[in-house]
Each structure stands twice: as structure tokens, then as C-alpha cells.
Design a protein around this motif. Structure first.
Motif, PDB file in Angstrom:
ATOM      1  N   ALA A 268       0.856  -1.186   0.000  1.00 38.73           N
ATOM      2  CA  ALA A 268       0.000   0.000   0.000  1.00 38.73           C
ATOM      3  C   ALA A 268       0.893   1.236   0.000  1.00 38.73           C
ATOM      4  N   VAL A 269       0.526   2.233  -0.805  1.00 38.09           N
ATOM      5  CA  VAL A 269       1.292   3.477  -0.883  1.00 38.09           C
ATOM      6  C   VAL A 269       0.323   4.644  -0.733  1.00 38.09           C
ATOM      7  N   THR A 270       0.583   5.511   0.229  1.00 35.95           N
ATOM      8  CA  THR A 270      -0.260   6.705   0.385  1.00 35.95           C
ATOM      9  C   THR A 270       0.402   7.883  -0.340  1.00 35.95           C
ATOM     10  N   GLY A 271      -0.357   8.906  -0.594  1.00 40.15           N
ATOM     11  CA  GLY A 271       0.176  10.036  -1.375  1.00 40.15           C
ATOM     12  C   GLY A 271       0.569   9.558  -2.758  1.00 40.15           C
ATOM     13  N   ALA A 272      -0.229   8.619  -3.291  1.00 37.57           N
ATOM     14  CA  ALA A 272       0.197   7.863  -4.471  1.00 37.57           C
ATOM     15  C   ALA A 272       0.222   8.690  -5.748  1.00 37.57           C
ATOM     16  N   SER A 273      -0.460   9.839  -5.757  1.00 39.31           N
ATOM     17  CA  SER A 273      -0.429  10.652  -6.979  1.00 39.31           C
ATOM     18  C   SER A 273       0.598  11.772  -6.894  1.00 39.31           C
ATOM     19  N   GLY A 274       1.385  11.775  -5.815  1.00 40.22           N
ATOM     20  CA  GLY A 274       2.380  12.837  -5.637  1.00 40.22           C
ATOM     21  C   GLY A 274       3.681  12.538  -6.364  1.00 40.22           C
ATOM     22  N   GLN A 275       4.606  13.493  -6.265  1.00 41.93           N
ATOM     23  CA  GLN A 275       5.874  13.411  -7.005  1.00 41.93           C
ATOM     24  C   GLN A 275       6.750  12.246  -6.554  1.00 41.93           C
ATOM     25  N   ILE A 276       6.856  12.027  -5.263  1.00 45.69           N
ATOM     26  CA  ILE A 276       7.731  10.944  -4.781  1.00 45.69           C
ATOM     27  C   ILE A 276       7.180   9.602  -5.252  1.00 45.69           C
ATOM     28  N   SER A 277       5.879   9.411  -5.083  1.00 51.74           N
ATOM     29  CA  SER A 277       5.262   8.152  -5.512  1.00 51.74           C
ATOM     30  C   SER A 277       5.385   7.943  -7.006  1.00 51.74           C
ATOM     31  N   ASN A 278       5.372   9.033  -7.769  1.00 46.70           N
ATOM     32  CA  ASN A 278       5.450   8.903  -9.215  1.00 46.70           C
ATOM     33  C   ASN A 278       6.782   8.262  -9.641  1.00 46.70           C
ATOM     34  N   HIS A 279       7.779   8.384  -8.791  1.00 47.87           N
ATOM     35  CA  HIS A 279       9.025   7.640  -9.022  1.00 47.87           C
ATOM     36  C   HIS A 279       8.970   6.268  -8.348  1.00 47.87           C
ATOM     37  N   LEU A 280       8.531   6.283  -7.102  1.00 48.48           N
ATOM     38  CA  LEU A 280       8.594   5.072  -6.282  1.00 48.48           C
ATOM     39  C   LEU A 280       7.791   3.910  -6.865  1.00 48.48           C
ATOM     40  N   LEU A 281       6.582   4.202  -7.354  1.00 50.88           N
ATOM     41  CA  LEU A 281       5.705   3.125  -7.820  1.00 50.88           C
ATOM     42  C   LEU A 281       6.347   2.346  -8.965  1.00 50.88           C
ATOM     43  N   PHE A 282       7.050   3.069  -9.841  1.00 46.57           N
ATOM     44  CA  PHE A 282       7.675   2.403 -10.985  1.00 46.57           C
ATOM     45  C   PHE A 282       8.897   1.595 -10.541  1.00 46.57           C
ATOM     46  N   MET A 283       9.568   2.065  -9.503  1.00 50.21           N
ATOM     47  CA  MET A 283      10.684   1.277  -8.939  1.00 50.21           C
ATOM     48  C   MET A 283      10.155  -0.016  -8.307  1.00 50.21           C
ATOM     49  N   LEU A 284       9.057   0.099  -7.594  1.00 50.59           N
ATOM     50  CA  LEU A 284       8.458  -1.091  -6.968  1.00 50.59           C
ATOM     51  C   LEU A 284       7.991  -2.083  -8.033  1.00 50.59           C
ATOM     52  N   ALA A 285       7.371  -1.563  -9.086  1.00 53.51           N
ATOM     53  CA  ALA A 285       6.807  -2.429 -10.121  1.00 53.51           C
ATOM     54  C   ALA A 285       7.887  -3.121 -10.954  1.00 53.51           C
ATOM     55  N   SER A 286       9.052  -2.477 -11.052  1.00 53.74           N
ATOM     56  CA  SER A 286      10.108  -3.007 -11.926  1.00 53.74           C
ATOM     57  C   SER A 286      10.792  -4.241 -11.347  1.00 53.74           C
ATOM     58  N   GLY A 287      10.637  -4.476 -10.054  1.00 57.57           N
ATOM     59  CA  GLY A 287      11.307  -5.619  -9.437  1.00 57.57           C
ATOM     60  C   GLY A 287      12.637  -5.275  -8.809  1.00 57.57           C
ATOM     61  N   GLU A 288      13.057  -3.993  -8.906  1.00 56.73           N
ATOM     62  CA  GLU A 288      14.377  -3.661  -8.367  1.00 56.73           C
ATOM     63  C   GLU A 288      14.386  -3.552  -6.841  1.00 56.73           C
ATOM     64  N   VAL A 289      13.202  -3.519  -6.221  1.00 56.37           N
ATOM     65  CA  VAL A 289      13.164  -3.404  -4.767  1.00 56.37           C
ATOM     66  C   VAL A 289      12.997  -4.777  -4.118  1.00 56.37           C
ATOM     67  N   PHE A 290      11.963  -5.483  -4.494  1.00 54.00           N
ATOM     68  CA  PHE A 290      11.663  -6.771  -3.856  1.00 54.00           C
ATOM     69  C   PHE A 290      12.300  -7.951  -4.587  1.00 54.00           C
ATOM     70  N   GLY A 291      12.878  -7.702  -5.761  1.00 56.42           N
ATOM     71  CA  GLY A 291      13.572  -8.772  -6.465  1.00 56.42           C
ATOM     72  C   GLY A 291      12.825  -9.219  -7.707  1.00 56.42           C
ATOM     73  N   ARG A 292      13.585  -9.818  -8.604  1.00 56.95           N
ATOM     74  CA  ARG A 292      13.081 -10.195  -9.936  1.00 56.95           C
ATOM     75  C   ARG A 292      12.234 -11.463  -9.898  1.00 56.95           C
ATOM     76  N   ASP A 293      12.134 -12.083  -8.730  1.00 57.93           N
ATOM     77  CA  ASP A 293      11.323 -13.299  -8.603  1.00 57.93           C
ATOM     78  C   ASP A 293      10.145 -13.052  -7.668  1.00 57.93           C
ATOM     79  N   GLN A 294       9.807 -11.765  -7.469  1.00 61.96           N
ATOM     80  CA  GLN A 294       8.805 -11.411  -6.472  1.00 61.96           C
ATOM     81  C   GLN A 294       7.665 -10.620  -7.114  1.00 61.96           C
ATOM     82  N   PRO A 295       6.551 -11.282  -7.408  1.00 63.33           N
ATOM     83  CA  PRO A 295       5.377 -10.542  -7.902  1.00 63.33           C
ATOM     84  C   PRO A 295       4.889  -9.527  -6.859  1.00 63.33           C
ATOM     85  N   VAL A 296       4.410  -8.396  -7.337  1.00 64.63           N
ATOM     86  CA  VAL A 296       3.941  -7.345  -6.428  1.00 64.63           C
ATOM     87  C   VAL A 296       2.537  -6.863  -6.807  1.00 64.63           C
ATOM     88  N   ALA A 297       1.801  -6.436  -5.802  1.00 63.36           N
ATOM     89  CA  ALA A 297       0.513  -5.759  -5.977  1.00 63.36           C
ATOM     90  C   ALA A 297       0.650  -4.375  -5.369  1.00 63.36           C
TER      91      ALA A 297
END
Lengths: 388, 388
Positions: free
Chosen positions: B46-75
Motif C-alpha cells: 500500500a502506498v499513500t500520497g500515491a499521486s504525488g511526485q515521490i510516488s510517481n518515481h517510487l511506484l515504478f521502482m516497486l513495479a520493476s522488481g528492483e526493490v523486492f527482487g526479480r522473482d517477487q510478484p507485487v501488488a
């Protein structure tokens, strides 16, 4: 106290002056040899429009290793304008603070002849935005001058095998101009970004078919990155089957699919209030990754590339989006097994006509004898909604 | 035509309603079993402030697999405000168009009780920005009310072992309020972001020592994410040696190092014209990665965590940045081998005093009997420059 160290012996010292912490040399000797043994020579990536919104996403993707790989050190050479000089420094400061281990060099500047030095990749994100009421012919000329100058700079100082990806619009014709002004660089090294259109098309095919987007492949974008673009549903596959069979709704394909893809940027700007910088950056990352990783068997990726000698009867001398595949060495070949039915052919021809007209209008920038521009303000506006 | 498919059998069907293409189920059966065999259960973030500037970077980092790993599906479960409802949809559309293979679900909404459902991680990026002339006590109260509500929502609907990282300022006290309002969730699961301060401190140590930042480690940030923060040069190492010995300039450490780190956001906003969203997002990614990957032997990472039972004599009941290490399972322990000299102790005590005062001022939100606020407008402003 030591304030600088000599560059590591394995790296050439050429290229523009480094910014801040990146004046310091990364010392490979401190690393576990098991980790670094297979590391490659640093890839030098020049990015124009570096202080803009798209670059603000793209640069961090490049630095993280997700584009060129986790074993590939990168150098970023950032080109801005006089007006954005301070913002450019801000970007470099944020890159410093991000401590990316693969990011070995950052340079900033406003002179393409300085910043393009030694570049292995040139990502041409910057372009003059379209002002209110600006006509297409004027915009072609305005941006054409920028890309003529930048093409000549690439020709003079970049790596002789530099790969060039133009994002700034009108990207096909901008890429053509850069190419024609850089005779030293192979013509097939120039790309115009249509990967965002491909990604959007795949998403719409997923939505319509009820199959998650990972099932959708072989989606080509043909033609110009404009409203005349042709998202190819004829050859697209969903779960290994023709998309036409899976979806079974030709009216949707012919009447809704293409405008939905082409107008996605406009739909997004209405929701979001600004253009889709993040997903554009993702598609740039995808487009580069497509060149440096082998294409899956039977799949393709879309890129606006030179039509010279293409297998589809498209006239030579245009930058035209076509399906490509790569062995992962930075080069590509045009896929030769796509079926062009009558519908596709008529749409492709319309996009050819448009690009021929655009080329005529920039004739004065690419050495065409006696150039004549036939685009007038009465022509239909094919600029993609939601794009600058 | 199929428009929806059943969720994959291995995934629980709980959680908020899905957006757009993410209503479709990813079908693991289409993938190479050699690839998917080791895939983990989807992580719900879950991410709050999701339409803000920080999230606009963070969400794509989370989705790319670079945070939780390339074998870790995320929602991704995105919380916005009524005012930002449309922008939130724009973000979700850009995530759709990015076709991240590991991104399996996206949900958007404005009700934390809906969006926090089943969250394994809650990244609390949103906070009320500081208005012109707003006093610290008022801001503490204003944000405190948000975090009280969100803490209660986490308590009610999130995973009972949810890890919570507060980015929105004043982040230490906001984290404390959320924690005190979520008695069902372990107190040690709450974090306040000081990783950006750590990263900035490492960059400054690299710059001063002339050693690339990959040589700098064991840099703790102690205390509050405010100007009373204590970037620890006493325990920091550069190339395996004490930073104090390598740099050899105590005047710089005592007089320049801390203010340079604390004022970096302000310096950046002067150059860049806006706050440092990208590097903040990078540091959030770093902070999460620090919990889900094992810490290198002898190293640490900084996080604002509960002081209960800490080995440094810091009073219990505060969210205070300290050096931590993790085995990579999402949990951490406080490193117990840091040397606290007199200088560090005096600085740490000042940050303790500040956090005790902040805690008093939000007493009405955390059940303190007869709370009294001692912060007045005559107090020094310790808000970090360049932050909202």
C-alpha cells in the motif's frame, strides 16, 4: 587529505568533464573479483533534455542497472539548455545522492559537442515543445534545426557506432535529420521511439481479450509516431493465437483499437493533468533493453528505423516504425515474416505519404536539392494528443 | 469473448478492487516452470500520497522488481485524496501501459480501510504539506490526525505483520502516532525514513575523502528527521578505515558535515526549483531493500524505529533513527556495536529532547493522560529545508 584520485586504469579518460562525486574514480580493486570478473567496459549514454520530466524518470532507470544489466557500469552525459542549467545541476545532485553502484560518471553541460563525446548511446529526449497555434511546418523546421546541429555533433564526437534513439517529437523526422547530418554513423543506428505506442497497444489488446498483458506479443507499430501510426492487430498474438481470432471483433480492431492507442496520451493528460513522463521513460528503457538483450524467438519489438532495403516495399530513405528483432548486441534486423494484408497496406501507405511530406518540408536541413514543403495549415493535424 | 478470468488459485482473493488491466489474472501456467518454480507469493504494497511526485518515481521502482527482487510478484494498492482522484487514475493508467511483468495488481482509492486491506507493506508517503507561516505544533496536530486515522486503518485491515515506512513529515512522530493507534501490529514494524539522510551523508563523505561512494559504509543517522538529526561520522568507515582517520579534519566533521547533510534538500530545491522527489524515492526503495536483503557483515542501515529496549540508553517509546541490520526477512535488529562518544551523546540527547517534545504535542492523539504541548512559535524551527 586526498581530494581526487586518478581514473581507474581500465577506463579511457576521454569524454566530458565529470560532475561532483563522479570526479572520483570507482576502484574496481575494492570489489569481490568473483563479482567484477565479467563486468563490461563502461557504457557512455548521452541524454538530451536531461532536466525534463521524461529524463527525470529515465536517468534513474539507466543508473539502476535495470536497462543495461546488473553487470554493466554506466556513465551519464547530460545535455540541457542555458535556461535549464541550474536544474541540470539539481538532477546531477540527485543522482549523486542516490549512490547507484553501477553509475560511474555523470557529466552535465549545454554544448552537444562536449556532452556527446565518446557516447555509445544518445537518447535524444529534448525537443522544442509545440507552442500554441504553432503550425506543423514551423515545428518541423524549428526542431529540425536542433536535430541537424545535434546530428552533426554526434557525427563529430560520438562513438562511430553510437546508437541514437530520438524521443523528442516529431521523432521520426527528427531522427531522419540527425541521421542525414551524421554520415560517419551507420544509418541503421538511428531509431525513433514507437515503443510507447507498442506498449499501449499491448495493454489495450490485453484489456479487450481478458488475458493479462504478458500473454500478448508480436505487436508491431508501423509508420510515423503520429495519428497515422498503424498498431498491427493482423500479426499480433495473444497466448500464441492470432489476436484477431482471440478477440473476434473486427469492428473494434478497425474502428476503436487504433484511435484508442493513438489517443492514450490525450486521455492520460486529461486525468493526470500532465503528460505521461513515467511510462514514456519506461518505454525508452524497454526500447534500449530490446537492443541489448536477445529478442525471444518469434517475437519482435517496434522501432522507427531506416527503411533502406526493407522487405515490405516501403520506400527507402524514411525513418519508419517496423517490427525488429535483435541478438542483443545493440544491433537489430527487420523481421521479414509479417503479413501485410490490404487493410494494413492502405494504412501503411498513408503513414508513408505523411513521412514523405515531412521529409520534403525539412529538405533544406538534409541537403535535398530545391526542397518544396507541401504541408499547409489546412492539412489535418496528426500530432498525437497529450504530447509536446 | 472473455472479459475476465478467475484469480489464479494460488492467490488469495482478498484486498481492494483492481484497476483496469489488473482486473485480469496473471496466469502462471503460461510461464516456464523453471522460471516460476521459486516465485514467491505476491507482496501487497500500500502506498499513500500515491499521486504525488515521490510516488510517481517510487511506484515504478516497486513495479520493476528492483526493490523486492526479480522473482517477487507485487501488488500496488494506491491511496489518494478526493482532490487527487483523477490523478490517481492517471498513475494507474501509466502503470498499465508499462507492462511490468511482476506487477500483478493495481488498486486505487481514497479510503484507507479499503486500500490497506491485506497490505504486507505500507509506504506512508502522503502528508499534509506545511503551509506558509504554519507553526510546528499546528502541523504536528494536522498530520497527526491523518496518521491516527491511517494507523487505526492499518490495525483493522492490513496484514498483522505489515511493515510500515513513514515518509510524510514530520515522519518520526507521524510513525509514532500510527504505531500507537495500531496495537495489533508489532511496534518494531514501524519505520520513519532517514535513509535519504544516510545516502546524502555517504555522498558527502565520499566527496570529502576523494573515495567513490561505494567505499563508504557504516554511516548511521541518529535521531529525528529534522535539523537535529545526527549523521554519525564517529562510526563511519571509508575503505574499511575510520572516516575520521581517512578525512582527518574534525573541524569539518563538527561544523560542516551535519549542516551540509541536513541542508542538502534546501540546496537542491534552489537549483532544481522543486523538492528532490527522485532521490527520496530511491532512498525509500533502499530502505525497503535493506529489510528484504541481508545486510553485509559489519555494515548497517539507518531507520527511525522504536527505541524500546535499545542498547544505547535512548528513552523507550520514541521513533528514533538508529543503525540497524537485517537477515533479509523483513525484520531487523538494532546494531549494538556503535561507539557513542561525548559529542555524539550530546547531539543524540538534543534530538531525544526534540522528539519527546513532539510526542507531548501529539499526546491527545496517542492517549497520553493530560497532554501538554511545550512547543511554541518561539522555538527554533528544525524543519528540514527543501521538504514539505
Amino acid at each position: 587529505m586526498q581530494t581526487t584520485t586518478a581514473p581507474a586504469a581500465t577506463e579511457a579518460a576521454e569524454g566530458p568533464a565529470k560532475y561532483g562525486v563522479f570526479r572520483l574514480a570507482y576502484d574496481v580493486a575494492n570489489e569481490d573479483p568473483a563479482l567484477t570478473r565479467n563486468w563490461k567496459k563502461t557504457v557512455h549514454i548521452a541524454v538530451t533534455g536531461a532536466s525534463g520530466q521524461i529524463s527525470n524518470h529515465l536517468l534513474f532507470m539507466l543508473a539502476s542497472g535495470e536497462v543495461f544489466g546488473r553487470d554493466q557500469p554506466v556513465a551519464l552525459q547530460l545535455l540541457g539548455s542555458q535556461r535549464s542549467r541550474e536544474a541540470l545541476e539539481g538532477v546531477a545532485m540527485e543522482l549523486e545522492d542516490s549512490l547507484y553502484p553501477l553509475l560511474r560518471e555523470v557529466s552535465i553541460g549545454i554544448d552537444p559537442r562536449e556532452i556527446f563525446k565518446g557516447a555509445d548511446y544518445a537518447l535524444m529526449v529534448g525537443a522544442q515543445p509545440r507552442g500554441p497555434g504553432m503550425e506543423r511546418a514551423d515545428l518541423l523546421d524549428l526542431n529540425g534545426r536542433i536535430f541537424k546541429d545535434q546530428g552533426q555533433a554526434l557525427n563529430d564526437v560520438a562513438s562511430p557506432d553510437v546508437k541514437v534513439l530520438v524521443v523528442g517529437n516529431p521523432c521520426n523526422t527528427n531522427a531522419l535529420i540527425a541521421m542525414e547530418n551524421a554520415p560517419r554513423i551507420p544509418r541503421k543506428n538511428f531509431h525513433a521511439l514507437t515503443r510507447l505506442d507498442e506498449n499501449r497497444a499491448k495493454c489495450q489488446l490485453a484489456l479487450k481479450s481478458g488475458k493479462f498483458y504478458t500473454n500478448v506479443n508480436r505487436v508491431a507499430i508501423w509508420g510515423n509516431h503520429s495519428t497515422t501510426q498503424v498498431p498491427d492487430f493482423v500479426n499480433a498474438r495473444i497466448g500464441g493465437r492470432p489476436a484477431i481470432d482471440v478477440i473476434g471483433d473486427m469492428k473494434w480492431f478497425r474502428n476503436e483499437f487504433t484511435p484508442t492507442v493513438a489517443q492514450r496520451g490525450g486521455a492520460l493528460i486529461k486525468k493526470w493533468g500532465r503528460s505521461s513522463a513515467a511510462s514514456t521513460a519506461v518505454s525508452v528503457a524497454d526500447a534500449i533493453r530490446a537492443l541489448v538483450t536477445p529478442t525471444a524467438p518469434g517475437d519482435c519489438f517496434s522501432s522507427g528505423v531506416i527503411t533502406d532495403g526493407n522487405p515490405y516495399g516501403i520506400p527507402d530513405g524514411l525513418i519508419f516504425s517496423m517490427p525488429c528483432r535483435s541478438t542483443g548486441d545493440g544491433n537489430y534486423e527487420i523481421c521479414d515474416d509479417f503479413i501485410i494484408d490490404d487493410w494494413l497496406r492502405s494504412k501503411i501507405n498513408a503513414s508513408v505519404d505523411e513521412l514523405v511530406k515531412e521529409k520534403e518540408c525539412v529538405g533544406h536541413l538534409i541537403g535535398t536539392p530545391n526542397p518544396v514543403c507541401r504541408i499547409t495549415k489546412d492539412d489535418e493535424d496528426t500530432w498525437l494528443p497529450g504530447e509536446n
